[in-house]
Design an enzyme around this catalytic site. Sequence first.
Site, mmCIF file in Angstrom:
data_model
loop_
_atom_site.group_PDB
_atom_site.id
_atom_site.type_symbol
_atom_site.label_atom_id
_atom_site.label_comp_id
_atom_site.label_asym_id
_atom_site.label_seq_id
_atom_site.Cartn_x
_atom_site.Cartn_y
_atom_site.Cartn_z
ATOM 1 N N SER A 58 -8.419 11.596 2.713
ATOM 2 C CA SER A 58 -7.883 10.519 3.554
ATOM 3 C C SER A 58 -7.788 10.964 5.000
ATOM 4 C CB SER A 58 -6.493 10.091 3.073
ATOM 5 O OG SER A 58 -5.895 9.261 4.063
ATOM 6 N N LYS A 96 -6.791 -0.247 -0.847
ATOM 7 C CA LYS A 96 -7.156 -0.651 0.510
ATOM 8 C C LYS A 96 -6.445 -1.976 0.839
ATOM 9 C CE LYS A 96 -9.873 2.838 1.398
ATOM 10 N NZ LYS A 96 -9.668 3.733 2.528
ATOM 11 N N ARG A 136 -10.132 -3.482 -3.615
ATOM 12 C CA ARG A 136 -11.582 -3.675 -3.401
ATOM 13 C C ARG A 136 -12.404 -3.246 -4.603
ATOM 14 N NH1 ARG A 136 -11.821 -1.318 2.769
ATOM 15 N NH2 ARG A 136 -10.758 -3.088 3.728
ATOM 16 N N ARG A 184 0.820 -1.219 0.000
ATOM 17 C CA ARG A 184 0.000 0.000 0.000
ATOM 18 C C ARG A 184 0.857 1.274 0.000
ATOM 19 N NH1 ARG A 184 -4.617 -0.748 4.359
ATOM 20 N NH2 ARG A 184 -5.437 1.049 3.219
ATOM 21 N N ASP A 194 -15.026 2.574 3.001
ATOM 22 C CA ASP A 194 -14.976 1.264 3.658
ATOM 23 C C ASP A 194 -16.254 0.449 3.457
ATOM 24 O OD1 ASP A 194 -12.453 1.757 4.657
ATOM 25 O OD2 ASP A 194 -13.121 2.293 6.667
HETATM 26 C C1 S3P Z 1 -9.231 5.123 8.619
HETATM 27 C C2 S3P Z 1 -9.235 5.789 7.444
HETATM 28 C C3 S3P Z 1 -9.514 5.115 6.221
HETATM 29 C C4 S3P Z 1 -10.245 3.810 6.313
HETATM 30 C C5 S3P Z 1 -9.705 2.969 7.401
HETATM 31 C C6 S3P Z 1 -9.615 3.711 8.728
HETATM 32 C C7 S3P Z 1 -8.831 5.855 9.816
HETATM 33 O O1 S3P Z 1 -8.956 5.462 5.093
HETATM 34 O O2 S3P Z 1 -10.260 3.096 5.110
HETATM 35 O O3 S3P Z 1 -10.482 1.800 7.557
HETATM 36 O O4 S3P Z 1 -8.977 5.304 10.930
HETATM 37 O O5 S3P Z 1 -8.356 6.988 9.676
HETATM 38 P P1 S3P Z 1 -8.612 6.892 4.466
HETATM 39 O O6 S3P Z 1 -7.310 7.331 5.033
HETATM 40 O O7 S3P Z 1 -8.582 6.592 3.018
HETATM 41 O O8 S3P Z 1 -9.699 7.865 4.835
#
Ligand code: S3P
Length: 423
Positions: free
Chosen positions: A164, A336, A340, A119, A309
């Site tokens: 994000s 992810k 996905r 990732r 998600d």
């Molecule tokens: C999360 C942010 C996510 C999400 C993950 C949890 C977090 O992604 O997919 O399950 O706890 O900040 P992004 O960084 O793409 O928003």
Amino acid sequence: MTDVAPLARVRGAVRVPGDKSYSHRAVLLSALARGRSTLSGLSPGADVAATLDAVARLGARVERDGDRVAVHGPGGGLRPSAEPLECANSGTTMRLLCGVVAAVAGSHRLVGDASLSRRPMDRVATPLRLMGARVHGEGPTLHAPLVVEGGPLSGIAYHVPVPSAQVKSAVLLAGLSAAGPTTVVESVRTRTTTEDALRAAGLDLAVAPEGAGRRVTLSPGRPSARSWFVPGDPSQAAFFAVLGAIHEDASLEVVSLDAAPERVGFVGVLARMGARVALHDHGGFHSLSALSSALVATEVHSHEIPSVDEVPILTVAACAAEGVSAFRAMGELRVKESDRFAGSLELAGRLGARAWAEGDDFFVEGLGAARRFAPFRLDAGLDHRMVMAAAIAGAAGRGCAIQGADTVATSYPHFFRDLALLA
Ligand code: S3P
């Protein structure tokens, strides 16, 4: 292979695990505080356990007693670990830790499993470098293993280029120890678990709307030790919401949830599809109810469900609906725990629906109420949410066999037990 049998009927209540996002933040802020914090209702999954192990390696003392955990933040602050920080399957652990260790003088090595090591980490490395940290990783998008060389940081103003919450959070966590304030601007409102947790720990945060997004400014400071209570995880509730809606004989409830607007976009999507799914406010905490429903297709934009998600399980709902559903701007799904985007299309195909992609959009022609899902097999990769989406489809339809189902342990170790309790 794990077999999931069809459920003849669905009745009862589920208590989903504590919110994974909030759990990570509560652990990290407790480790950064001076003294003892207690945490109850923490997510019991391996992802949050990885964050607890990491803060212990960085010098915090962690005491576990069932679902109650105490974290003692060292008075003199965190220090580098001689051993690598093992982030396992958890992108949140790795990205948020990058922000924390960027300010801890010394060299930090962060590693992960095969999924996490694919990732992109450049999205956190870029702002942390601007703040003064050095970050090394593999390949053009900086995969793990990562080395972060921490030291004195300067506050920055950073526009997050992809929506994000993890990037926003890494920058704000680094900003705690930076010289001067740190500002993060997001053009899409992502979950606010970091902002909420920072405020709860006594930090000074200014938040203002900016276009469709927000501008968040943090003044540096040390979090206060405190007692944390973690509410139930709405992203886990989404699986049961869809089970209730698509199963022909269902009435279920999910109790005690966080229902922040950025987390429950899936409820609005399901309501538009005709689902009898509702959130109920009990003054401070929420529950969700779901009843068998006849679904129609809808159009979903990623901005409605930032972090995307819930898209794999909404794809299952689309497979049960009448008509063609459109999922727009879903490119983030590709990076992810697994791809996905491809996985959601594959799952739809296995259920007997027609599904296709056009750029970052994809489309699902549902089977409608007249037809049931086909029995199917799926390799879920190292992706807990693909396992749970497949299991819900199997339980509502004619059963399935899942390769890699153990991966639910990353976020929801008791998922299959809770599903079986609804029979
Ligand atoms: C999360 C942010 C996510 C999400 C993950 C949890 C977090 O992604 O997919 O399950 O706890 O900040 P992004 O960084 O793409 O928003």
